[in-house]
Design an enzyme around this catalytic site. Structure first.
Site, PDB file in Angstrom:
ATOM      1  N   ARG A 183       0.888  -1.310   0.270  1.00 51.85           N
ATOM      2  CA  ARG A 183      -0.005   0.000  -0.101  1.00 51.85           C
ATOM      3  C   ARG A 183       1.291   1.022  -0.131  1.00 51.85           C
ATOM      4  NH1 ARG A 183      -4.549  -0.281   4.780  1.00 51.85           N
ATOM      5  NH2 ARG A 183      -5.051   2.160   3.750  1.00 51.85           N
ATOM      6  N   CYS A 242      -0.681   6.519   9.200  1.00 53.14           N
ATOM      7  CA  CYS A 242      -1.052   4.481   8.254  1.00 53.14           C
ATOM      8  C   CYS A 242      -2.585   4.917   6.956  1.00 53.14           C
ATOM      9  CB  CYS A 242      -1.778   3.958   9.282  1.00 53.14           C
ATOM     10  SG  CYS A 242      -3.555   4.783  10.503  1.00 53.14           S
TER      11      CYS A 242
END
Length: 277
Positions: A183, A242
């Protein structure tokens, strides 16, 4: 505001909780949360089984109601109202657990931390460790008596988008991203719709799972080496990030345990950055 507990005092065992379970001022909190794609309902799971006397902290509801992004930190007033209804006061000693393997509990730890609670623990291994000891569990809704929660909000622990843009542009801090490497690099799409792939400029990647072991953290020395291997040293402030601010709290907690002096959390994280910048 510094956490006054030593690293050894933050993570506690099922036996530690069992021995103090009926002590006045000890509150047990289920902080479980999962990504929406799992289609798990943590509130329903709590009603099916939880540690006796626990209350459920709903990370999808105890948020800033005016924000369009998930998990946005609530105002002190909103947080105090929610915590008080859970029967929790600022002076209580809180043990947070989850049904996962140290994924969501640190976010609840962080929220109570920035709202002024000093005595905060996480149950190492979560409810699975409790059940492995064959300790009693219960079912049903929690029915806590409401109390007053007086927040002491440490606003300096939270970074919002306007400041984050400047931090990234001028490299004013180490930016550490807790998402997976795939990611972070943009090799895989983001799990949320309408959020582009990628990472914040000048950020470094520290997948939160690389720090986790047996429902707690790896040794302090191992974590120190992991952060330093990514260039995250004590020469600058640190901002953790995050996907939506949940696992960024895993990094925040780890860095605090390593005595990094100036650690903050970018609350909007990539969901916000990947949408509005």
């Amino acid at each position: 505001m510094r956490n006054e507990m030593t690293p050894e005092e933050i993570f506690v065992s099922p036996q530690w909780v069992k021995d103090r379970q009926k002590s006045a001022g000890l509150k047990i909190v289920d902080g479980s949360w999962y990504m929406p794609a799992t289609k798990r309902n943590c509130a329903e799971e709590f009603e099916q089984v939880h540690i006796p006397g626990a209350v459920f902290f709903d990370q999808d509801k105890i948020v800033d109601p005016s924000s369009s992004f998930p998990h946005t930190v609530p105002s002190p007033v909103v947080f105090a109202d929610a915590a008080g209804k859970l029967g929790i006061s600022t002076d209580d000693e809180i043990v947070i657990y989850e049904t996962g393997d140290l994924f969501a509990a640190p976010r609840v730890w962080w929220l109570f931390h920035i709202m002024g609670v000093q005595k905060l623990h996480i149950l190492r291994g979560g409810i699975a460790a409790w059940q492995a000891e064959r300790f009693e569990t219960e079912a049903g809704k929690a029915a806590p008596l409401a109390v007053e929660f007086k927040p002491y909000y440490a606003a300096d622990k939270v970074v919002f988008i306007e400041e984050m843009v400047l931090i990234a542009k001028h490299a004013k801090a180490h930016i550490v991203d807790a998402r997976s490497a795939e990611r972070f690099t943009g090799a895989v799409p983001e799990p949320r719709a309408n959020v582009r792939s990628g990472s914040i400029p000048s950020s470094k990647n520290m997948p939160f799972g690389s720090l986790v072991e047996n429902g707690g953290f790896k040794s302090l020395e191992t974590m120190k080496l992991l952060f330093e291997s990514q260039g995250v040293k004590k020469d600058k402030p640190v901002v953790t990030t995050c996907g939506s601010g949940v696992t960024a709290a895993v990094l925040f907690l780890a860095l605090n345990m390593l005595n990094y002096e100036n650690v903050r959390l970018y609350d909007g994280s990539w969901t916000e950055w990947g949408t509005v910048t």
